[in-house]
Design a protein around this motif. Sequence first.
Motif, mmCIF file in Angstrom:
data_model
loop_
_atom_site.group_PDB
_atom_site.id
_atom_site.type_symbol
_atom_site.label_atom_id
_atom_site.label_comp_id
_atom_site.label_asym_id
_atom_site.label_seq_id
_atom_site.Cartn_x
_atom_site.Cartn_y
_atom_site.Cartn_z
ATOM 1 N N ALA A 34 -6.470 -41.781 -43.478
ATOM 2 C CA ALA A 34 -5.142 -41.340 -43.901
ATOM 3 C C ALA A 34 -4.271 -40.832 -42.759
ATOM 4 C CB ALA A 34 -5.267 -40.241 -44.953
ATOM 5 N N ARG A 89 2.022 -30.724 -42.765
ATOM 6 C CA ARG A 89 2.224 -30.975 -41.341
ATOM 7 C C ARG A 89 1.751 -29.778 -40.505
ATOM 8 N NH1 ARG A 89 4.467 -34.840 -38.237
ATOM 9 N NH2 ARG A 89 4.864 -36.009 -40.121
ATOM 10 N N ALA A 117 -1.727 -35.044 -52.282
ATOM 11 C CA ALA A 117 -0.285 -35.033 -52.000
ATOM 12 C C ALA A 117 0.499 -34.731 -53.270
ATOM 13 C CB ALA A 117 0.145 -36.362 -51.399
ATOM 14 N N TRP A 140 0.596 -45.371 -48.955
ATOM 15 C CA TRP A 140 -0.296 -45.496 -47.806
ATOM 16 C C TRP A 140 -0.107 -46.860 -47.169
ATOM 17 C CZ3 TRP A 140 -4.444 -48.944 -46.929
ATOM 18 C CH2 TRP A 140 -5.292 -48.608 -45.867
ATOM 19 N N TRP A 172 7.430 -41.007 -49.057
ATOM 20 C CA TRP A 172 6.666 -40.474 -47.931
ATOM 21 C C TRP A 172 5.559 -41.467 -47.617
ATOM 22 C CZ3 TRP A 172 1.630 -37.765 -47.527
ATOM 23 C CH2 TRP A 172 1.432 -37.234 -46.247
ATOM 24 N N TYR A 210 2.157 -42.447 -45.424
ATOM 25 C CA TYR A 210 1.084 -41.923 -44.576
ATOM 26 C C TYR A 210 0.112 -43.048 -44.264
ATOM 27 C CZ TYR A 210 -2.234 -41.755 -48.500
ATOM 28 O OH TYR A 210 -3.069 -42.090 -49.531
ATOM 29 N N GLY A 211 -0.715 -42.835 -43.272
ATOM 30 C CA GLY A 211 -1.666 -43.868 -42.875
ATOM 31 C C GLY A 211 -2.177 -43.626 -41.476
ATOM 32 N N GLU A 253 6.242 -46.267 -38.966
ATOM 33 C CA GLU A 253 7.632 -46.303 -38.495
ATOM 34 C C GLU A 253 8.294 -47.640 -38.817
ATOM 35 O OE1 GLU A 253 7.162 -45.080 -34.425
ATOM 36 O OE2 GLU A 253 6.653 -43.044 -35.063
ATOM 37 N N SER A 287 9.365 -38.276 -42.819
ATOM 38 C CA SER A 287 8.158 -38.067 -42.025
ATOM 39 C C SER A 287 7.406 -36.821 -42.487
ATOM 40 C CB SER A 287 8.498 -37.984 -40.544
ATOM 41 O OG SER A 287 9.422 -36.955 -40.318
ATOM 42 N N ASN A 288 8.100 -35.904 -43.150
ATOM 43 C CA ASN A 288 7.433 -34.735 -43.728
ATOM 44 C C ASN A 288 7.415 -34.883 -45.242
ATOM 45 O OD1 ASN A 288 7.333 -33.651 -41.171
ATOM 46 N ND2 ASN A 288 8.585 -31.868 -41.633
ATOM 47 N N GLU A 337 7.210 -32.606 -47.458
ATOM 48 C CA GLU A 337 8.053 -31.587 -48.098
ATOM 49 C C GLU A 337 9.538 -31.946 -48.021
ATOM 50 O OE1 GLU A 337 5.576 -30.928 -45.998
ATOM 51 O OE2 GLU A 337 4.130 -29.893 -47.277
#
Lengths: 440, 440
Positions: free
Chosen positions: A144, A255, B284, B359, B387, B389-390, B397, B412-413, B415
């Motif tokens: 992840a 984060r 998450a 993901w 969001w 992730y990975g 990106e 990128s966050n 939250e």
Amino acid sequence: MIKNLINFGFAGRIYPINPSYSETLGMTAYPDVRQVNDSIDMAIVITPSPIVPKVIKECAQKGIKAAIIISDGFAEADEEGMRLQKEIVEISHQTGIRLIGPNTIGVVDTANNLVTTPYFTGYSKIREGTIVYAAQTGIAGAQALPLEDYAYPISKMCDFGNKCDINEVDLLEYLATDSETKVIAMHLEDIKDGRQFLNVARKVIPNKPVLVLKPGRNEASTNAMSSHTGSLAGDDKVYNGAFKQAGVIRLDTWRELLEIPRVFVSQPLPSGNRLGIVTMTGGAGIMIIDAAVESGLTIAQLSPPTIDKLADISPRIVSNPVDIGQVWTLINSYIPTLEPAIAAVLADKSVDCVAIVVWASTMPQVPEITEMFYRLKQQFSKPMTIWIYGTNLAVAEELSRELEAIGLPTYSNLETAIKALGVAAKYAQIRSRFNAEPIT
Amino acid sequence: MIKNLINFGFAGRIYPINPSYSETLGMTAYPDVRQVNDSIDMAIVITPSPIVPKVIKECAQKGIKAAIIISDGFAEADEEGMRLQKEIVEISHQTGIRLIGPNTIGVVDTANNLVTTPYFTGYSKIREGTIVYAAQTGIAGAQALPLEDYAYPISKMCDFGNKCDINEVDLLEYLATDSETKVIAMHLEDIKDGRQFLNVARKVIPNKPVLVLKPGRNEASTNAMSSHTGSLAGDDKVYNGAFKQAGVIRLDTWRELLEIPRVFVSQPLPSGNRLGIVTMTGGAGIMIIDAAVESGLTIAQLSPPTIDKLADISPRIVSNPVDIGQVWTLINSYIPTLEPAIAAVLADKSVDCVAIVVWASTMPQVPEITEMFYRLKQQFSKPMTIWIYGTNLAVAEELSRELEAIGLPTYSNLETAIKALGVAAKYAQIRSRFNAEPIT
């Protein structure tokens, strides 16, 4: 899973068990673990949940001491899953086999290249280091996180999953004496036994910081947690109080849990909470002050010798934050200005830690800036964190990796860079409460 | 500066003025602006501060209506600088020439490819769009942000610098009727005239959200601001109250100011604050609930038809957060599960906005996931944020850029992705307070 183990460089013997196959990836597959003619240290189980109890029983019969149960469909799922989970716990109690999971992606250990995730990981090897990530969720797993890109120095990772047997207390107890581990970062949806956790934490914390991200700050998230990992969380205020008492540092975001531990890997602990700031933009300097005060830091008053040194660079940069942006406008290379300014602040006895904001937008800047920080790191051992900004993400990421490689923590969020120092200062204070000897 | 203008594609005529050169970059350089035989719309001034008043006077004599003063060494520097600043303000009042700065990197306008920063920018052109970034610091400038990498859709950027003449009120007034601007994000260290600001903001806000990052949340940062931009900030609580009254939305961090505006560019306003969550990891999902409640959102109760649709995918994913992670473990491609789950939640009338956790770790996933979101975006017009992730930053990106390109905001966050929806819902509520017509 087997592919991941091989790619990761795991050197132990692997025995695939599956009644439907006689071979997999060129290895003999066995219909039953008891037919393997070798002693086995650990089992990784990923069968459908209804047959997990049978498999665990067979593992115990084979004399296996530990199993990681990747399979889900237990307490987090339904009544039947709850019953199955109880069943495997009973097997564990009866036979002594210890269990991680179920509903987990398991562990990573960089010391013996063990990885148990069934997911695609994308790298051959995580950088060996001293951070432990433990979590009650798959997002703290090897599948992840961009651990290779960030070159995060990992000691161990552990997804507790449903925590039917091994939990955060067991892990903390183990890590207390694990010489490969310097800092413990945990994501916990609940704590099984609060009193036990606090007792163990108190033993670990004088030697190793314990940072916890504990979701469930409101009723909605607390309710949702019970269906995620089948656990019942208590009152958030109770957690806050207990953490504070034991010296556990609570973090607020994912984060932060990911990025803050690195400050403990490469930086000495600050001897106080007075922050020096060297920035290439005044605006960031002000934002840093806001974040610093909110993280428990104070803004250092620079001492007269430092002010003299800075005045030699420019009479315009004699106060904290030291804003190089003001004298940088008309010069091509800023390093001749930035380097002595950072050195002056690092040398100041009224400064306990330093936050640095650095601009980089071209690849040729990367070695220049890295060399500057390398020289500074040779001269000073004061803790610092770095926030990089600029026009080019690839440049910022490359500089970040280079600085990490020479032992300097960089952050993608300005506020996290500051909070990392605040957390380090808080931990130093917690340690002194325990009258601990300085960490060497 | 001239190189930046050329690289950026500025098509207007450029006249370099410098008494020491007769030529620069193949253009004739003039010793004095008055010797240019053409009418001039705007001057960019970057001389040493002591001669700025003389230069501005000459500009005014030439009939130039506006000047951007990049030079620093004014009110932010010392007594003499304060005097010089007063002098240029007097010239402005006497002659009518309007001034941005001093101590600024000026403006960017993507409509006519104008950029005035003297720093390296690193790209030929920022993507034309509808976000305005205005700041009292260079870090909101074209030389400081990876705008090309993020493909941020920019309408205008403005660094106010010392705000000796043109300030946030002037900009807001101008932007109120600027058809290229949909959302205004401002970093303000102070507000020159609070009453005027609120009056103008009230006019703008029914049509365009105004998001403000206002540092100076404590005494230390307030004091430091006076030496950064020579301005005096008032009590933070007064700002909070005034912002609330006018409908200005205050953000907390630099990254929020950078990332949250994008939700207004591509997403419709939510018609309420009920959040649907589709995630590939249960962990998450819980963190999202914490962030959502803290951002003023509530967790949507899925309606019976939605629950039926989800039960068709799997009886394990019938509540919000919809956690695909639970049914994803043993399948190779998750899109056949994820897509109908997102579609079901987007279609639910009890859901006002949707947060999606996805993901991605390999490049081949990028077009697959992009196409899935493209199909969803064709069918639904409900606001969503994503969001990613990975294991691989480059993949995340690249996916982020691809999703941005089809009009979906990625973060990128974790939250920040949630807060973006919270801010959008808050703005929708503020608009309804003004009885504004729906934005089309």
